[in-house]
Write a protein that holds these residues in place. Sequence first.
Motif, PDB file in Angstrom:
ATOM      1  N   LEU A  15       0.827  -1.196   0.000  1.00 48.42           N
ATOM      2  CA  LEU A  15       0.000   0.000   0.000  1.00 48.42           C
ATOM      3  C   LEU A  15       0.868   1.255   0.000  1.00 48.42           C
ATOM      4  CD1 LEU A  15      -2.590  -1.394   2.556  1.00 48.42           C
ATOM      5  CD2 LEU A  15      -2.683  -1.477   0.060  1.00 48.42           C
ATOM      6  N   SER A  16       0.203   2.409  -0.008  1.00 46.02           N
ATOM      7  CA  SER A  16       0.952   3.658  -0.146  1.00 46.02           C
ATOM      8  C   SER A  16       1.260   4.339   1.180  1.00 46.02           C
ATOM      9  CB  SER A  16       0.167   4.638  -1.033  1.00 46.02           C
ATOM     10  OG  SER A  16      -1.118   4.883  -0.484  1.00 46.02           O
ATOM     11  N   ASP A  17       0.509   3.977   2.242  1.00 43.49           N
ATOM     12  CA  ASP A  17       0.767   4.590   3.544  1.00 43.49           C
ATOM     13  C   ASP A  17       0.219   3.689   4.643  1.00 43.49           C
ATOM     14  OD1 ASP A  17      -1.993   4.909   3.668  1.00 43.49           O
ATOM     15  OD2 ASP A  17      -1.960   7.045   3.254  1.00 43.49           O
ATOM     16  N   TRP A  18       0.107   4.218   5.845  1.00 38.44           N
ATOM     17  CA  TRP A  18      -0.382   3.428   6.975  1.00 38.44           C
ATOM     18  C   TRP A  18      -1.609   4.101   7.612  1.00 38.44           C
ATOM     19  CZ3 TRP A  18       4.351   5.502   6.099  1.00 38.44           C
ATOM     20  CH2 TRP A  18       4.664   6.701   6.746  1.00 38.44           C
ATOM     21  N   GLY A  19      -2.353   4.857   6.759  1.00 42.01           N
ATOM     22  CA  GLY A  19      -3.517   5.574   7.248  1.00 42.01           C
ATOM     23  C   GLY A  19      -4.832   4.993   6.769  1.00 42.01           C
ATOM     24  N   GLU A  20      -5.848   5.833   6.764  1.00 41.46           N
ATOM     25  CA  GLU A  20      -7.203   5.380   6.455  1.00 41.46           C
ATOM     26  C   GLU A  20      -7.361   4.953   4.999  1.00 41.46           C
ATOM     27  OE1 GLU A  20     -11.837   6.727   7.279  1.00 41.46           O
ATOM     28  OE2 GLU A  20     -10.228   8.218   7.375  1.00 41.46           O
ATOM     29  N   VAL A  21      -6.634   5.640   4.097  1.00 42.20           N
ATOM     30  CA  VAL A  21      -6.719   5.261   2.682  1.00 42.20           C
ATOM     31  C   VAL A  21      -6.292   3.814   2.489  1.00 42.20           C
ATOM     32  CG1 VAL A  21      -5.785   5.665   0.375  1.00 42.20           C
ATOM     33  CG2 VAL A  21      -6.416   7.615   1.825  1.00 42.20           C
ATOM     34  N   SER A  22      -5.157   3.465   3.091  1.00 40.81           N
ATOM     35  CA  SER A  22      -4.666   2.095   2.979  1.00 40.81           C
ATOM     36  C   SER A  22      -5.587   1.116   3.704  1.00 40.81           C
ATOM     37  CB  SER A  22      -3.246   1.993   3.538  1.00 40.81           C
ATOM     38  OG  SER A  22      -2.334   2.664   2.690  1.00 40.81           O
ATOM     39  N   ALA A  23      -6.205   1.550   4.798  1.00 41.25           N
ATOM     40  CA  ALA A  23      -7.150   0.685   5.516  1.00 41.25           C
ATOM     41  C   ALA A  23      -8.345   0.360   4.627  1.00 41.25           C
ATOM     42  CB  ALA A  23      -7.610   1.362   6.801  1.00 41.25           C
ATOM     43  N   ASN A  24      -8.872   1.348   3.955  1.00 45.61           N
ATOM     44  CA  ASN A  24     -10.009   1.131   3.059  1.00 45.61           C
ATOM     45  C   ASN A  24      -9.618   0.261   1.864  1.00 45.61           C
ATOM     46  OD1 ASN A  24     -11.729   2.667   4.657  1.00 45.61           O
ATOM     47  ND2 ASN A  24     -11.295   4.560   3.530  1.00 45.61           N
ATOM     48  N   GLN A  25      -8.398   0.440   1.383  1.00 47.03           N
ATOM     49  CA  GLN A  25      -7.929  -0.399   0.282  1.00 47.03           C
ATOM     50  C   GLN A  25      -7.780  -1.858   0.721  1.00 47.03           C
ATOM     51  OE1 GLN A  25      -4.314   1.522  -1.144  1.00 47.03           O
ATOM     52  NE2 GLN A  25      -5.466   2.677  -2.684  1.00 47.03           N
ATOM     53  N   THR A  26      -7.336  -2.033   1.955  1.00 49.28           N
ATOM     54  CA  THR A  26      -7.210  -3.400   2.475  1.00 49.28           C
ATOM     55  C   THR A  26      -8.580  -4.068   2.560  1.00 49.28           C
ATOM     56  OG1 THR A  26      -5.267  -2.789   3.776  1.00 49.28           O
ATOM     57  CG2 THR A  26      -6.420  -4.810   4.415  1.00 49.28           C
ATOM     58  N   ILE A  27      -9.559  -3.342   3.042  1.00 49.81           N
ATOM     59  CA  ILE A  27     -10.925  -3.881   3.131  1.00 49.81           C
ATOM     60  C   ILE A  27     -11.445  -4.250   1.739  1.00 49.81           C
ATOM     61  CG2 ILE A  27     -13.326  -3.312   3.684  1.00 49.81           C
ATOM     62  CD1 ILE A  27     -12.207  -1.583   5.996  1.00 49.81           C
ATOM     63  N   ALA A  28     -11.208  -3.364   0.767  1.00 52.21           N
ATOM     64  CA  ALA A  28     -11.641  -3.634  -0.605  1.00 52.21           C
ATOM     65  C   ALA A  28     -10.971  -4.885  -1.157  1.00 52.21           C
ATOM     66  CB  ALA A  28     -11.331  -2.427  -1.495  1.00 52.21           C
ATOM     67  N   LEU A  29      -9.694  -5.069  -0.821  1.00 47.18           N
ATOM     68  CA  LEU A  29      -8.951  -6.230  -1.298  1.00 47.18           C
ATOM     69  C   LEU A  29      -9.478  -7.513  -0.663  1.00 47.18           C
ATOM     70  CD1 LEU A  29      -6.600  -6.893  -3.184  1.00 47.18           C
ATOM     71  CD2 LEU A  29      -5.053  -6.696  -1.222  1.00 47.18           C
TER      72      LEU A  29
END
Length: 352
Positions: free
Chosen positions: A197-211
């Motif tokens: 992922l690109s960072d360790w914040g909410e954007v990456s958290a949402n991307q993880t959920i999508a994955l």
Amino acid sequence: MKQRTVAFLLSVVMLLSSGCGNVSSMNSENLTSTEKVSVEDITQQEETSSKTAQESATQKKETTSEAVQENSVRQEETSSKTAQKNSVKQEETSLKTAQKNSSKQKQENSGVVTEGTKKYRGFILDNVLHSEKDGDIHYNLYIPDSYDGRKPYAVFFTLPGYEGLYFQGVGENLYREDFGFTARAYNRKMIIVAPQLSDWGEVSANQTIALVEYFLSHYNIDPDKVYGEGYSGGGETMSQVMGKRPDLFTAYLHCSSQWDGAYAPVVESRTPVYLVVGEEDEYYGSEPSREAYDNLYELYRQEGLSDKEIENLLILDVKDASYFESRGMTNQHGGGGLFARDENIMTWFFDK
């Protein structure tokens, strides 16, 4: 002479009159007999004709009734078959429509994937999930050779620290951390996903959920065997994931990190959590992990769980210096990679 002649003629006339009367009487008798015979014959013929007509009429009625019944049965059978065909067609149409809608929804929610071409130790590198909502999500993927989609497999998501993020280079998370490799020994029937992922914040958290949602909907995954792990910055991301969607996971391993997500959803979902950290971790220290443990523990107590029940759901494992030194490590934060080779930790995690 004349008198004799007259007398003779009178005798003849009387004789003839008498004879004619007998003839007339005989003819009358004969005629009556003939007429009687003729009437009986006619009556019999009429009776025979009537019976024949009645029988013919009855046969016609029976034939007509049978024909009507046969036609009615045929019409019912034809109507039934037509109704069944129409019903089947409607069901097939409804199913196709539902499948199209489902496929469209999945595509809208999950996007499409560009598969990577390079490989490293069984992983296909740099696959990209193009999500309309969450953007491009890069990940490395290991799929056992035995997986053919017919039987459900476990799945393990391992999020790396800062050095393994995507901008550091494709595959850097696999080059630096062993979680994706040692996990194979605990379940041979397990797909392993290593996001970059690109960072360790909410954007990456949402991307993880999508994955995670993508794999659950596109692969035959056992929903009771979905595991998540985060090391260092990956732990910060994964703790946010747990604060949003802990229901997606069977268990979570939180390594050398701090907890940035909510606690209540984890307690509500009863998702087991193992927190492990060096006592003197150079980056985080052990206090953030202790705090996370205390918060989760208190919420479980408020839910009425006993110490034994909580112990089955929540573990705090703080490693002292000797743990790292005995394994040739002097840096406790960097030594967090050792947890991937710790059988006690990994067994507890994958046995859930």
